[in-house]
Design an enzyme around this catalytic site. Structure first.
Site, short mmCIF file in Angstrom:
data_model
loop_
_atom_site.label_atom_id
_atom_site.label_comp_id
_atom_site.label_asym_id
_atom_site.label_seq_id
_atom_site.Cartn_x
_atom_site.Cartn_y
_atom_site.Cartn_z
N GLY A 157 0.83 -1.21 0.00
CA GLY A 157 0.00 0.00 0.00
C GLY A 157 0.85 1.25 0.00
N ASN A 158 0.21 2.39 0.25
CA ASN A 158 0.96 3.65 0.32
C ASN A 158 0.31 4.56 1.35
OD1 ASN A 158 -1.02 5.51 -1.10
ND2 ASN A 158 -0.76 3.92 -2.66
N ARG A 159 0.94 5.71 1.57
CA ARG A 159 0.55 6.56 2.70
C ARG A 159 -0.55 7.56 2.36
NH1 ARG A 159 5.76 9.34 4.43
NH2 ARG A 159 4.32 10.45 5.81
#
Ligand code: CTP
Ligand code: CA
Length: 234
Positions: free
Chosen positions: A33-35
């Site tokens: 995933g990412n932030r």
């Protein structure tokens, strides 16, 4: 900005906004995933609805609730997001790609949870493959897409150029109509209630929006979109 003070300049328009970070599964319990918090995309959807648009929010992982008065389509992966956006693009006036779409996904997705074995030399190696570029796909097929296409870019300056240099190059490369450029750093952009952007236009226009709420940034983006819209077909 209260909705009462907003212009109704998106009345009769259909807009699609993508928001949040995609999640690319490795196995049934793990993902890459990412932030991205998704909050800027949610603010864009809410602002468009307040300005009278029919809004579809294609939402990957987003923190917090979805806004009222928008149709929500929930997705996980970049491939699902691509399908959801592409299938709605032709019937829309604007597509805003605020989502943080993963550039790569694990090339294999284990059907059962990945386990450790006795022998560490057999630990797995994750191989990645490229996801479709949704925005590039819309630009490449303008007849099947909305007349106004808006991209986002989060950039840092480096030895090859400033944030603005990277943004201008990305706008040219992507071929979208507007690019909302965000400077990211340790304290900027991600997971904060505020944002500071420069809205770059295909026509060379550049509007700077100094640090403010994501709601005010959203209205500035729609202010830039409205003059680019074709006349409303009754
Ligand atoms: N985007 C997309 N599909 C992807 C990746 C990005 O539609 N697979 C969209 C994003 O939603 C954003 C724009 O493209 O609106 C720019 O994303 P960005 O990650 O900044 O650009 P990339 O072309 O992926 O370049 P980079 O190598 O800098 O990540
Ligand atoms: Ca990317």
């Amino acid at each position: 900005l209260g909705s009462g003070s907003r212009p109704r300049d998106l009345a009769g328009r259909r807009v699609v906004v993508s928001a949040g970070g995609t999640r690319e599964p490795l196995d049934p319990v793990r993902f890459l995933g990412n932030r991205s918090s998704g909050r800027q995309g949610v603010a864009l959807a809410a602002a468009a609805a307040a300005r009278g648009a029919h809004v579809t929010l294609v939402t990957a992982h987003v923190e917090g609730p979805a806004p009222a008065a928008v149709d929500v389509v929930s997705v996980q992966t970049a491939a699902e997001l691509a399908d959801a956006v592409q299938s709605r693009a032709a019937a829309s006036d604007v597509v805003v790609m605020a989502a943080a779409v993963a550039d790569f996904r694990p090339s294999a997705r284990a059907s059962a949870k990945i386990k450790k074995s006795e022998d560490p030399s057999r630990d797995p190696v994750v191989v990645l493959e490229r996801n479709p570029d949704v925005l590039a796909g819309l630009v490449a097929d303008r007849t099947g897409a909305a007349p106004v296409l808006v991209g986002f870019a989060a950039e840092t300056g480096d030895e090859t150029g400033s944030v603005l240099d990277h943004g201008r190059a990305k706008l040219a490369r992507k071929g979208c109509d507007l690019l909302v450029l965000n400077e990211v750093g340790e304290t900027k952009g991600f997971a904060t209630p505020t944002n500071a952007v420069t809205i770059l236009g295909r026509d060379g226009s550049e509007r700077e929006v100094a640090e403010t709420s994501k709601d005010v940034v959203a209205d500035a983006v729609w202010d830039a979109v409205v003059p680019m819209l074709p006349p409303v077909v009754p």
